[in-house]
Design a protein around this motif. Structure first.
Motif, mmCIF file in Angstrom:
data_model
loop_
_atom_site.group_PDB
_atom_site.id
_atom_site.type_symbol
_atom_site.label_atom_id
_atom_site.label_comp_id
_atom_site.label_asym_id
_atom_site.label_seq_id
_atom_site.Cartn_x
_atom_site.Cartn_y
_atom_site.Cartn_z
ATOM 1 N N ALA A 116 -1.358 2.113 -11.236
ATOM 2 C CA ALA A 116 -1.626 2.109 -9.790
ATOM 3 C C ALA A 116 -3.050 1.646 -9.516
ATOM 4 O O ALA A 116 -3.286 0.842 -8.612
ATOM 5 C CB ALA A 116 -1.382 3.501 -9.206
ATOM 6 N N ALA A 117 -3.992 2.122 -10.305
ATOM 7 C CA ALA A 117 -5.391 1.723 -10.116
ATOM 8 C C ALA A 117 -5.596 0.249 -10.467
ATOM 9 O O ALA A 117 -6.241 -0.499 -9.723
ATOM 10 C CB ALA A 117 -6.310 2.603 -10.963
ATOM 11 N N TRP A 122 5.620 -3.034 -7.667
ATOM 12 C CA TRP A 122 7.073 -2.905 -7.797
ATOM 13 C C TRP A 122 7.460 -2.425 -9.199
ATOM 14 O O TRP A 122 8.427 -1.677 -9.364
ATOM 15 C CB TRP A 122 7.772 -4.212 -7.434
ATOM 16 N N THR A 123 6.707 -2.831 -10.211
ATOM 17 C CA THR A 123 6.930 -2.312 -11.568
ATOM 18 C C THR A 123 6.664 -0.810 -11.589
ATOM 19 O O THR A 123 7.441 -0.038 -12.159
ATOM 20 C CB THR A 123 6.022 -3.042 -12.576
ATOM 21 N N LEU A 124 5.589 -0.401 -10.962
ATOM 22 C CA LEU A 124 5.239 1.013 -10.869
ATOM 23 C C LEU A 124 6.350 1.799 -10.173
ATOM 24 O O LEU A 124 6.732 2.890 -10.625
ATOM 25 C CB LEU A 124 3.919 1.165 -10.118
ATOM 26 N N ARG A 182 0.828 -1.215 0.000
ATOM 27 C CA ARG A 182 0.000 0.000 0.000
ATOM 28 C C ARG A 182 0.857 1.257 0.000
ATOM 29 O O ARG A 182 0.611 2.191 -0.765
ATOM 30 C CB ARG A 182 -0.939 0.014 1.213
ATOM 31 N N VAL A 183 1.885 1.279 0.850
ATOM 32 C CA VAL A 183 2.755 2.458 0.937
ATOM 33 C C VAL A 183 3.509 2.664 -0.375
ATOM 34 O O VAL A 183 3.599 3.793 -0.887
ATOM 35 C CB VAL A 183 3.734 2.335 2.134
ATOM 36 N N LEU A 184 4.053 1.599 -0.938
ATOM 37 C CA LEU A 184 4.799 1.735 -2.199
ATOM 38 C C LEU A 184 3.899 2.217 -3.337
ATOM 39 O O LEU A 184 4.342 2.991 -4.190
ATOM 40 C CB LEU A 184 5.479 0.419 -2.574
ATOM 41 N N ARG A 185 2.652 1.771 -3.345
ATOM 42 C CA ARG A 185 1.713 2.248 -4.378
ATOM 43 C C ARG A 185 1.514 3.752 -4.236
ATOM 44 O O ARG A 185 1.595 4.499 -5.214
ATOM 45 C CB ARG A 185 0.373 1.519 -4.278
ATOM 46 N N TRP A 186 1.272 4.216 -3.007
ATOM 47 C CA TRP A 186 1.045 5.645 -2.795
ATOM 48 C C TRP A 186 2.301 6.467 -3.035
ATOM 49 O O TRP A 186 2.230 7.569 -3.589
ATOM 50 C CB TRP A 186 0.463 5.902 -1.401
#
Length: 166
Positions: A85-86, A118-120, A23-27
């Protein structure tokens, strides 16, 4: 449902909770997309009419073009990053290297989500490297790290999914 799913619509529903690191890495990645794009837009008026548009393996500029090409890069990164991300929150619809079943669905979904996040993140490091190189010069290490991150995320994610399916 029989135990195996043949279409994405027939797959089991997602029931696991996304972990805090994911969650943190996405944000962080979403905020990085916005911040890097803002930095490029703020720096844009002061850039020369010709800017670096390609970088060699060591990160040094080896081709140049019009500064408006940075706006294209920024647009492409926003149009790739924010939807990724979505989409990363909906792993049920991903393509997987194994068949999704009742018994492996939650593990595969979790690994698929991690792969996308992780790709993002790797994309954002690469984007930062591009912006840094063009605006400040010397962002070669970030470019290399971003490319390595993209390759690593793909390789590790696929290996983890294949192992999880066993």
């Amino acid at each position: 449902m029989t135990g195996t799913s043949t279409t994405k619509a027939d797959r089991p529903a997602r029931t696991y909770r996304t972990g805090p690191v994911t969650r943190v890495l996405r944000w962080v990645s979403v905020l990085a997309t916005i911040a890097i794009t803002a930095w490029l837009l703020i720096a844009y008026p002061s850039l020369p009419e010709t800017v670096a548009t390609h970088f060699g393996s060591a990160g040094e500029a080896d081709d140049w073009g019009p500064k408006w090409s940075l706006l294209v890069i920024a647009g492409v990164m926003v149009l790739l990053s924010l939807p990724l991300a979505a989409i990363s929150t909906r792993p049920r619809g991903f393509n997987y290297p194994v068949e999704i079943t009742e018994s492996n669905a939650q593990t595969m979904y979790r690994e698929g989500e991690r792969l996308m996040v992780w790709t993002l993140l790797g994309m954002q490091v690469l984007y930062l490297g591009i912006a840094w190189s063009v605006i400040l010069g010397g962002g070669g290490a970030l470019l290399v790290l971003g490319i390595a991150g993209l390759i690593g995320a793909s390789a590790v994610g696929i290996v983890r999914m294949v192992r999880a399916a066993r």
